[in-house]
Motif scaffolding. Structure first.
Motif, PDB file in Angstrom:
ATOM      1  N   GLY A  14       0.824  -1.197   0.000  1.00 31.88           N
ATOM      2  CA  GLY A  14       0.000   0.000   0.000  1.00 31.88           C
ATOM      3  C   GLY A  14       0.859   1.249   0.000  1.00 31.88           C
ATOM      4  O   GLY A  14       1.946   1.283   0.563  1.00 31.88           O
ATOM      5  N   LEU A  15       0.346   2.296  -0.618  1.00 28.85           N
ATOM      6  CA  LEU A  15       1.108   3.532  -0.727  1.00 28.85           C
ATOM      7  C   LEU A  15       1.400   4.132   0.633  1.00 28.85           C
ATOM      8  O   LEU A  15       2.475   4.666   0.870  1.00 28.85           O
ATOM      9  N   SER A  16       0.435   4.038   1.562  1.00 26.12           N
ATOM     10  CA  SER A  16       0.663   4.647   2.867  1.00 26.12           C
ATOM     11  C   SER A  16       1.808   3.989   3.611  1.00 26.12           C
ATOM     12  O   SER A  16       2.479   4.615   4.424  1.00 26.12           O
ATOM     13  N   ALA A  17       2.037   2.702   3.337  1.00 31.03           N
ATOM     14  CA  ALA A  17       3.178   2.039   3.961  1.00 31.03           C
ATOM     15  C   ALA A  17       4.473   2.578   3.389  1.00 31.03           C
ATOM     16  O   ALA A  17       5.497   2.634   4.059  1.00 31.03           O
ATOM     17  N   LEU A  18       4.432   2.982   2.106  1.00 33.63           N
ATOM     18  CA  LEU A  18       5.611   3.547   1.449  1.00 33.63           C
ATOM     19  C   LEU A  18       5.891   4.968   1.893  1.00 33.63           C
ATOM     20  O   LEU A  18       7.025   5.332   2.187  1.00 33.63           O
ATOM     21  N   SER A 208      -5.354   1.266  -0.269  1.00 29.69           N
ATOM     22  CA  SER A 208      -5.723   0.787   1.065  1.00 29.69           C
ATOM     23  C   SER A 208      -6.732   1.763   1.651  1.00 29.69           C
ATOM     24  O   SER A 208      -6.562   2.976   1.533  1.00 29.69           O
ATOM     25  N   TRP A 209      -7.764   1.241   2.297  1.00 32.07           N
ATOM     26  CA  TRP A 209      -8.769   2.121   2.883  1.00 32.07           C
ATOM     27  C   TRP A 209      -9.405   1.496   4.119  1.00 32.07           C
ATOM     28  O   TRP A 209      -9.449   0.284   4.261  1.00 32.07           O
ATOM     29  N   LEU A 210      -9.862   2.367   5.011  1.00 32.27           N
ATOM     30  CA  LEU A 210     -10.583   1.951   6.212  1.00 32.27           C
ATOM     31  C   LEU A 210     -11.795   2.851   6.384  1.00 32.27           C
ATOM     32  O   LEU A 210     -11.689   4.077   6.286  1.00 32.27           O
ATOM     33  N   ARG A 211     -12.956   2.246   6.661  1.00 33.30           N
ATOM     34  CA  ARG A 211     -14.201   3.010   6.791  1.00 33.30           C
ATOM     35  C   ARG A 211     -14.786   2.835   8.195  1.00 33.30           C
ATOM     36  O   ARG A 211     -15.028   1.727   8.656  1.00 33.30           O
ATOM     37  N   PHE A 212     -15.009   3.977   8.860  1.00 41.13           N
ATOM     38  CA  PHE A 212     -15.627   4.006  10.184  1.00 41.13           C
ATOM     39  C   PHE A 212     -17.026   4.596  10.039  1.00 41.13           C
ATOM     40  O   PHE A 212     -17.232   5.528   9.266  1.00 41.13           O
ATOM     41  N   LYS A 213     -17.981   4.068  10.806  1.00 37.93           N
ATOM     42  CA  LYS A 213     -19.367   4.510  10.653  1.00 37.93           C
ATOM     43  C   LYS A 213     -19.955   4.984  11.971  1.00 37.93           C
ATOM     44  O   LYS A 213     -19.616   4.486  13.046  1.00 37.93           O
ATOM     45  N   ARG A 214     -20.843   5.972  11.852  1.00 33.97           N
ATOM     46  CA  ARG A 214     -21.646   6.432  12.982  1.00 33.97           C
ATOM     47  C   ARG A 214     -22.978   6.912  12.452  1.00 33.97           C
ATOM     48  O   ARG A 214     -23.046   7.907  11.729  1.00 33.97           O
ATOM     49  N   GLY A 223      -5.448   5.734   0.902  1.00 32.39           N
ATOM     50  CA  GLY A 223      -4.164   6.115   0.318  1.00 32.39           C
ATOM     51  C   GLY A 223      -3.760   5.074  -0.707  1.00 32.39           C
ATOM     52  O   GLY A 223      -3.824   3.876  -0.444  1.00 32.39           O
ATOM     53  N   GLY A 224      -3.393   5.525  -1.897  1.00 28.88           N
ATOM     54  CA  GLY A 224      -2.999   4.576  -2.929  1.00 28.88           C
ATOM     55  C   GLY A 224      -2.589   5.251  -4.217  1.00 28.88           C
ATOM     56  O   GLY A 224      -2.563   6.478  -4.319  1.00 28.88           O
ATOM     57  N   ALA A 225      -2.256   4.437  -5.173  1.00 28.39           N
ATOM     58  CA  ALA A 225      -1.844   4.938  -6.480  1.00 28.39           C
ATOM     59  C   ALA A 225      -2.324   3.983  -7.561  1.00 28.39           C
ATOM     60  O   ALA A 225      -2.422   2.772  -7.339  1.00 28.39           O
ATOM     61  N   GLY A 226      -2.644   4.528  -8.713  1.00 27.07           N
ATOM     62  CA  GLY A 226      -3.093   3.718  -9.835  1.00 27.07           C
ATOM     63  C   GLY A 226      -2.942   4.487 -11.131  1.00 27.07           C
ATOM     64  O   GLY A 226      -2.636   5.686 -11.122  1.00 27.07           O
ATOM     65  N   ARG A 227      -3.160   3.822 -12.235  1.00 26.58           N
ATOM     66  CA  ARG A 227      -3.032   4.472 -13.545  1.00 26.58           C
ATOM     67  C   ARG A 227      -4.325   5.184 -13.894  1.00 26.58           C
ATOM     68  O   ARG A 227      -5.038   4.800 -14.821  1.00 26.58           O
ATOM     69  N   TRP A 228      -4.581   6.247 -13.131  1.00 25.74           N
ATOM     70  CA  TRP A 228      -5.816   6.997 -13.294  1.00 25.74           C
ATOM     71  C   TRP A 228      -5.613   8.268 -14.102  1.00 25.74           C
ATOM     72  O   TRP A 228      -6.556   9.041 -14.292  1.00 25.74           O
ATOM     73  N   THR A 234       0.525   7.127 -13.642  1.00 30.03           N
ATOM     74  CA  THR A 234       0.209   6.825 -12.254  1.00 30.03           C
ATOM     75  C   THR A 234      -0.164   8.093 -11.497  1.00 30.03           C
ATOM     76  O   THR A 234       0.525   9.098 -11.575  1.00 30.03           O
ATOM     77  N   VAL A 235      -1.274   8.029 -10.766  1.00 30.78           N
ATOM     78  CA  VAL A 235      -1.764   9.152  -9.977  1.00 30.78           C
ATOM     79  C   VAL A 235      -1.913   8.699  -8.530  1.00 30.78           C
ATOM     80  O   VAL A 235      -2.409   7.597  -8.263  1.00 30.78           O
ATOM     81  N   VAL A 236      -1.481   9.540  -7.616  1.00 27.63           N
ATOM     82  CA  VAL A 236      -1.603   9.265  -6.185  1.00 27.63           C
ATOM     83  C   VAL A 236      -2.887   9.887  -5.655  1.00 27.63           C
ATOM     84  O   VAL A 236      -3.195  11.044  -5.958  1.00 27.63           O
ATOM     85  N   LYS A 237      -3.634   9.111  -4.856  1.00 29.42           N
ATOM     86  CA  LYS A 237      -4.833   9.622  -4.207  1.00 29.42           C
ATOM     87  C   LYS A 237      -4.768   9.272  -2.731  1.00 29.42           C
ATOM     88  O   LYS A 237      -4.500   8.127  -2.367  1.00 29.42           O
ATOM     89  N   GLN A 238      -5.023  10.265  -1.882  1.00 30.54           N
ATOM     90  CA  GLN A 238      -4.988  10.021  -0.440  1.00 30.54           C
ATOM     91  C   GLN A 238      -5.782  11.091   0.281  1.00 30.54           C
ATOM     92  O   GLN A 238      -5.773  12.259  -0.108  1.00 30.54           O
ATOM     93  N   GLY A 239      -6.518  10.681   1.320  1.00 34.29           N
ATOM     94  CA  GLY A 239      -7.320  11.652   2.044  1.00 34.29           C
ATOM     95  C   GLY A 239      -8.391  11.011   2.893  1.00 34.29           C
ATOM     96  O   GLY A 239      -8.287   9.857   3.316  1.00 34.29           O
TER      97      GLY A 239
END
Length: 284
Positions: A14-18, A208-214, A223-228, A234-239
């Motif tokens: 995963g990109l966040s690990a990098l 890689s993603w994690l979803r919390f709910k309320r 956080g990740g990267a792909g050929r977008w 390659t484009v990085v997306k994170q937030g």
């Protein structure tokens, strides 16, 4: 240890690990047991009041909950106000409360007394920013994901020891140096019950993603990267993506590179399994 982007992506991590691997030094537990009581060891000093038997410190923990502790008289100093501190305790004999402040009274009570404060950094300034603060995780926790989004900070923190059956995970959001605005879940809940998430490999990278709910709201860190890119670059997306009843209402992009352990190895260690009912597509 740091890795080159091309190496990490080739290995499918995963990109966040990098993006950043932060090594956190060993530190005392968030609470300690002393005198038969659990005492908080990390907090931000709100104020101090001189009492008959001790200095009474008013503090807020990292979740924004206020608490008070008796301390040695020499800690009644305005220099601590606004400081995030580590508290050290010892059992001590003090004038008994039944003495009602009479210095000639010979009765004593034995209590857990704060005898030392160690500064962990000053709280945010009036502008609400704290450049030195990178996460809401305490020193004894692992940073799974963290990044600044505008003047806010979003962090996912976990216990240092975590397995498929033990440990906890928590989402925290707010302004550095101020009480947290959102904490999910409120207690120490195992990752499999605290959030949904997974690592998804893509051409040119992965996400890689994690979803919390309320209630009807969900908060997904990613956080990740792909050929977008328009030409397949390659484009990085994170937030942080916020949704209400499944509809994205806000996408808060990281100011810079996110940091943390979130990636395929972490998901495997924690015991996550793919859930086709939970999907995530990173917003543009």
């Amino acid at each position: 240890m740091k890795f080159l982007l091309t190496t990490i992506l080739r290995c499918g991590l995963g990109l966040s690990a990098l993006l950043a691997l932060t090594v956190w030094a060993a530190a005392p537990e968030a609470t300690i047991l002393i005198g038969g009581q659990n005492k908080t060891t990390i907090g931000t000093v709100v104020g101090a009041t001189q009492g008959d038997i001790a200095c009474y410190l008013t503090l807020k923990d990292d979740a924004g909950k206020e608490f008070q502790e008796p301390a040695a008289f020499d800690l009644c100093d305005d220099k601590w106000k606004g400081q995030r501190v580590q508290l050290e305790y010892r059992m001590a004999n003090v004038l008994a409360t039944s003495c009602q402040g009479n210095p000639d009274c010979k009765k004593t009570d034995r209590i857990a007394l704060v005898t030392r404060l160690t500064s962990l950094g000053k709280a945010a300034s009036a502008t609400g920013t704290s450049p030195s603060q990178k996460s809401f995780c305490t020193p004894q926790e692992s940073v799974i994901f963290t990044c600044a989004t505008g003047s806010k900070l979003v962090s996912v923190c976990a216990s240092r020891t975590i397995t498929a059956k033990s440990g906890y995970l928590q989402y925290r959001f707010g302004t550095p140096g101020q009480p947290l605005e959102i904490t999910l879940p409120e207690g120490e809940v195992h990752p499999l019950k605290a959030a949904h998430g997974q690592y998804e490999p893509y051409a040119g990278g992965g996400m890689s993603w994690l979803r919390f709910k309320r209630g009807g709201y969900s908060y997904t860190v990613y956080g990740g990267a792909g050929r977008w890119g328009a030409k397949g670059e390659t484009v990085v997306k994170q937030g942080l993506a916020v949704a209400n009843n499944g509809k994205t209402i806000a996408n808060l992009k990281c100011n810079g590179r996110n940091e943390g352990e979130l990636g395929p190895q972490w998901f495997e260690q924690t015991g996550y399994r793919r859930n086709d009912k939970e999907e995530f597509y990173a917003p543009d």
